[in-house]
Scaffold this motif. Structure first.
Motif, PDB file in Angstrom:
ATOM      1  N   GLU A 154       0.851  -1.190   0.000  1.00  0.00           N
ATOM      2  CA  GLU A 154       0.000   0.000   0.000  1.00  0.00           C
ATOM      3  C   GLU A 154       0.887   1.240   0.000  1.00  0.00           C
ATOM      4  OE1 GLU A 154      -3.133   0.092  -0.406  1.00  0.00           O
ATOM      5  OE2 GLU A 154      -3.853  -1.895   0.137  1.00  0.00           O
ATOM      6  N   LYS A 155       0.498   2.233  -0.779  1.00  0.00           N
ATOM      7  CA  LYS A 155       1.305   3.446  -0.926  1.00  0.00           C
ATOM      8  C   LYS A 155       1.524   4.172   0.408  1.00  0.00           C
ATOM      9  CE  LYS A 155       1.750   7.380  -3.992  1.00  0.00           C
ATOM     10  NZ  LYS A 155       1.203   8.069  -5.153  1.00  0.00           N
ATOM     11  N   ASP A 156       0.528   4.101   1.306  1.00  0.00           N
ATOM     12  CA  ASP A 156       0.648   4.825   2.574  1.00  0.00           C
ATOM     13  C   ASP A 156       1.465   4.075   3.633  1.00  0.00           C
ATOM     14  OD1 ASP A 156      -1.160   2.812   3.099  1.00  0.00           O
ATOM     15  OD2 ASP A 156      -2.660   4.109   4.041  1.00  0.00           O
ATOM     16  N   ARG A 157       2.045   2.948   3.265  1.00  0.00           N
ATOM     17  CA  ARG A 157       2.901   2.199   4.193  1.00  0.00           C
ATOM     18  C   ARG A 157       4.334   2.232   3.671  1.00  0.00           C
ATOM     19  NH1 ARG A 157      -0.411  -2.597   6.895  1.00  0.00           N
ATOM     20  NH2 ARG A 157      -2.442  -1.618   6.782  1.00  0.00           N
ATOM     21  N   PRO A 158       5.176   3.094   4.215  1.00  0.00           N
ATOM     22  CA  PRO A 158       6.526   3.246   3.682  1.00  0.00           C
ATOM     23  C   PRO A 158       7.486   2.119   4.063  1.00  0.00           C
ATOM     24  CG  PRO A 158       6.225   4.701   5.546  1.00  0.00           C
ATOM     25  CD  PRO A 158       4.893   4.062   5.289  1.00  0.00           C
ATOM     26  N   GLU A 159       7.081   1.282   5.038  1.00  0.00           N
ATOM     27  CA  GLU A 159       7.993   0.232   5.470  1.00  0.00           C
ATOM     28  C   GLU A 159       7.238  -0.943   6.069  1.00  0.00           C
ATOM     29  OE1 GLU A 159      10.547   1.931   8.416  1.00  0.00           O
ATOM     30  OE2 GLU A 159       8.908   2.385   9.776  1.00  0.00           O
ATOM     31  N   LEU A 160       7.924  -2.070   6.122  1.00  0.00           N
ATOM     32  CA  LEU A 160       7.423  -3.244   6.830  1.00  0.00           C
ATOM     33  C   LEU A 160       7.642  -3.017   8.321  1.00  0.00           C
ATOM     34  CD1 LEU A 160       9.270  -5.467   4.334  1.00  0.00           C
ATOM     35  CD2 LEU A 160       6.839  -5.829   4.758  1.00  0.00           C
ATOM     36  N   ARG A 161       6.761  -3.526   9.143  1.00  0.00           N
ATOM     37  CA  ARG A 161       6.894  -3.311  10.590  1.00  0.00           C
ATOM     38  C   ARG A 161       7.564  -4.475  11.306  1.00  0.00           C
ATOM     39  NH1 ARG A 161       0.934  -1.163  10.449  1.00  0.00           N
ATOM     40  NH2 ARG A 161       1.363   0.976   9.846  1.00  0.00           N
ATOM     41  N   ASN A 162       7.626  -5.641  10.649  1.00  0.00           N
ATOM     42  CA  ASN A 162       8.091  -6.839  11.334  1.00  0.00           C
ATOM     43  C   ASN A 162       9.233  -7.540  10.604  1.00  0.00           C
ATOM     44  OD1 ASN A 162       5.942  -6.941  13.522  1.00  0.00           O
ATOM     45  ND2 ASN A 162       4.726  -6.742  11.660  1.00  0.00           N
ATOM     46  N   PHE A 163       9.931  -6.802   9.740  1.00  0.00           N
ATOM     47  CA  PHE A 163      11.081  -7.315   9.010  1.00  0.00           C
ATOM     48  C   PHE A 163      12.244  -6.340   9.136  1.00  0.00           C
ATOM     49  CE2 PHE A 163       7.850  -9.825   6.993  1.00  0.00           C
ATOM     50  CZ  PHE A 163       8.494 -10.946   6.468  1.00  0.00           C
ATOM     51  N   ALA A 164      13.440  -6.838   8.913  1.00  0.00           N
ATOM     52  CA  ALA A 164      14.631  -5.990   8.824  1.00  0.00           C
ATOM     53  C   ALA A 164      15.505  -6.552   7.698  1.00  0.00           C
ATOM     54  CB  ALA A 164      15.395  -6.000  10.144  1.00  0.00           C
ATOM     55  N   PRO A 165      15.976  -5.691   6.779  1.00  0.00           N
ATOM     56  CA  PRO A 165      15.614  -4.291   6.624  1.00  0.00           C
ATOM     57  C   PRO A 165      14.145  -4.131   6.260  1.00  0.00           C
ATOM     58  CG  PRO A 165      16.929  -5.035   4.759  1.00  0.00           C
ATOM     59  CD  PRO A 165      16.891  -6.170   5.730  1.00  0.00           C
ATOM     60  N   ALA A 166      13.614  -2.896   6.447  1.00  0.00           N
ATOM     61  CA  ALA A 166      12.177  -2.710   6.380  1.00  0.00           C
ATOM     62  C   ALA A 166      11.698  -1.591   5.462  1.00  0.00           C
ATOM     63  CB  ALA A 166      11.643  -2.444   7.793  1.00  0.00           C
ATOM     64  N   HIS A 167      12.453  -0.509   5.331  1.00  0.00           N
ATOM     65  CA  HIS A 167      11.964   0.656   4.592  1.00  0.00           C
ATOM     66  C   HIS A 167      12.054   0.392   3.091  1.00  0.00           C
ATOM     67  CE1 HIS A 167      11.403   4.765   3.194  1.00  0.00           C
ATOM     68  NE2 HIS A 167      10.844   5.000   4.375  1.00  0.00           N
ATOM     69  N   TYR A 168      10.902   0.496   2.404  1.00  0.00           N
ATOM     70  CA  TYR A 168      10.852   0.144   0.981  1.00  0.00           C
ATOM     71  C   TYR A 168      11.813   0.976   0.132  1.00  0.00           C
ATOM     72  CZ  TYR A 168       6.635  -2.503   2.170  1.00  0.00           C
ATOM     73  OH  TYR A 168       5.748  -3.388   2.725  1.00  0.00           O
ATOM     74  N   ASP A 169      11.740   2.298   0.249  1.00  0.00           N
ATOM     75  CA  ASP A 169      12.534   3.164  -0.634  1.00  0.00           C
ATOM     76  C   ASP A 169      14.017   3.190  -0.272  1.00  0.00           C
ATOM     77  OD1 ASP A 169      10.348   3.781  -2.180  1.00  0.00           O
ATOM     78  OD2 ASP A 169       9.920   5.664  -1.139  1.00  0.00           O
ATOM     79  N   SER A 170      14.323   3.348   1.006  1.00  0.00           N
ATOM     80  CA  SER A 170      15.724   3.570   1.373  1.00  0.00           C
ATOM     81  C   SER A 170      16.506   2.291   1.669  1.00  0.00           C
ATOM     82  CB  SER A 170      15.805   4.507   2.582  1.00  0.00           C
ATOM     83  OG  SER A 170      15.210   3.915   3.716  1.00  0.00           O
ATOM     84  N   GLU A 171      15.834   1.194   2.017  1.00  0.00           N
ATOM     85  CA  GLU A 171      16.568  -0.011   2.414  1.00  0.00           C
ATOM     86  C   GLU A 171      16.346  -1.223   1.504  1.00  0.00           C
ATOM     87  OE1 GLU A 171      16.892   0.504   7.213  1.00  0.00           O
ATOM     88  OE2 GLU A 171      15.070  -0.431   6.443  1.00  0.00           O
ATOM     89  N   LEU A 172      15.250  -1.225   0.737  1.00  0.00           N
ATOM     90  CA  LEU A 172      14.951  -2.429  -0.048  1.00  0.00           C
ATOM     91  C   LEU A 172      14.960  -2.207  -1.560  1.00  0.00           C
ATOM     92  CD1 LEU A 172      12.174  -3.910   2.270  1.00  0.00           C
ATOM     93  CD2 LEU A 172      14.416  -4.916   1.810  1.00  0.00           C
ATOM     94  N   SER A 173      14.182  -1.263  -2.045  1.00  0.00           N
ATOM     95  CA  SER A 173      14.029  -1.102  -3.494  1.00  0.00           C
ATOM     96  C   SER A 173      15.362  -0.792  -4.168  1.00  0.00           C
ATOM     97  CB  SER A 173      13.017   0.002  -3.809  1.00  0.00           C
ATOM     98  OG  SER A 173      12.555  -0.141  -5.131  1.00  0.00           O
TER      99      SER A 173
END
Length: 198
Positions: free
Chosen positions: A72-91
């Motif tokens: 969902e666009k309004d969720r910038p990151e996963l809450r229960n995983f690491a790394p978690a932030h979609y834009d800065s840590e995963l994509s």
């Protein structure tokens, strides 16, 4: 993880409803903390991805795998995983293991399509790509039947497809695996912790 360029479809694809997997991880954390009487850490994203790939039939080698996280666009990151932030840590990030290289691509929903439609459209597109040979799909179980219908409609007999759910679901032209096993491994829960003592 290392930064990569935009996706080029590889033979192996992991397609994930990231919000759903995050909810399932939360439920497992809560239940196992209670059951085991210890803190359960966030799920290790790289470990979970490897486990999904293994459950999907990938074996050791210099493979290339795209991991597509739809959220969902309004969720910038996963809450229960690491790394978690979609834009800065995963994509656009990647890691290597004995299974080869895994490259992450995070796709937020837009106003014109809901997440399930986006996942089905992406799956349909991937099923039509000759270069893609193995697809591992982690859908929200509420929409499992529509994902199965997308696979049936594509009639992709040349593809090795695995669907993941928390319990056995109605079959089709694909394999099924239990999602909980890969998440338990990523959460650091060992089988001997939950087996009753002999």
């Amino acid at each position: 993880m290392n930064t990569q360029q935009s996706p080029q479809w590889t033979e192996n694809i992991i397609l994930v409803d990231a919000d759903h997997v995050d909810r399932v991880a939360f439920d497992l954390i809560v239940n196992f903390e209670r059951m085991l009487g210890r803190r359960i850490p966030q799920a290790d994203m790289a470990r979970w991805t490897e486990c999904i790939a293994l459950d999907g039939g990938l074996r050791k080698g210099d493979h290339q795998t795209n991991v597509i996280l739809i959220h969902e666009k309004d969720r910038p990151e996963l809450r229960n995983f690491a790394p978690a932030h979609y834009d800065s840590e995963l994509s656009g990030q990647a890691f290597r293991s004995t299974l080869g290289e895994f490259v992450f691509n995070c796709i937020p929903t837009e106003a014109v399509a809901d997440k399930q439609q986006l996942l089905n459209d992406t799956l349909s597109f991937l099923l039509s790509q000759p270069a893609v040979k193995r697809i591992m799909v982690v859908p929200d179980e509420q929409h499992y039947s529509s994902v199965a219908a997308t696979i049936r409609k594509a009639d992709a007999v040349d593809k090795h497809i695995t669907l993941f759910a928390m319990q056995p679901m109605p079959g089709g032209q694909f394999r099924q695996e239990i999602l909980g096993y890969s998440l338990m491994s990523a959460l650091g829960i060992k089988a001997d912790e939950i087996r009753p003592e002999e």
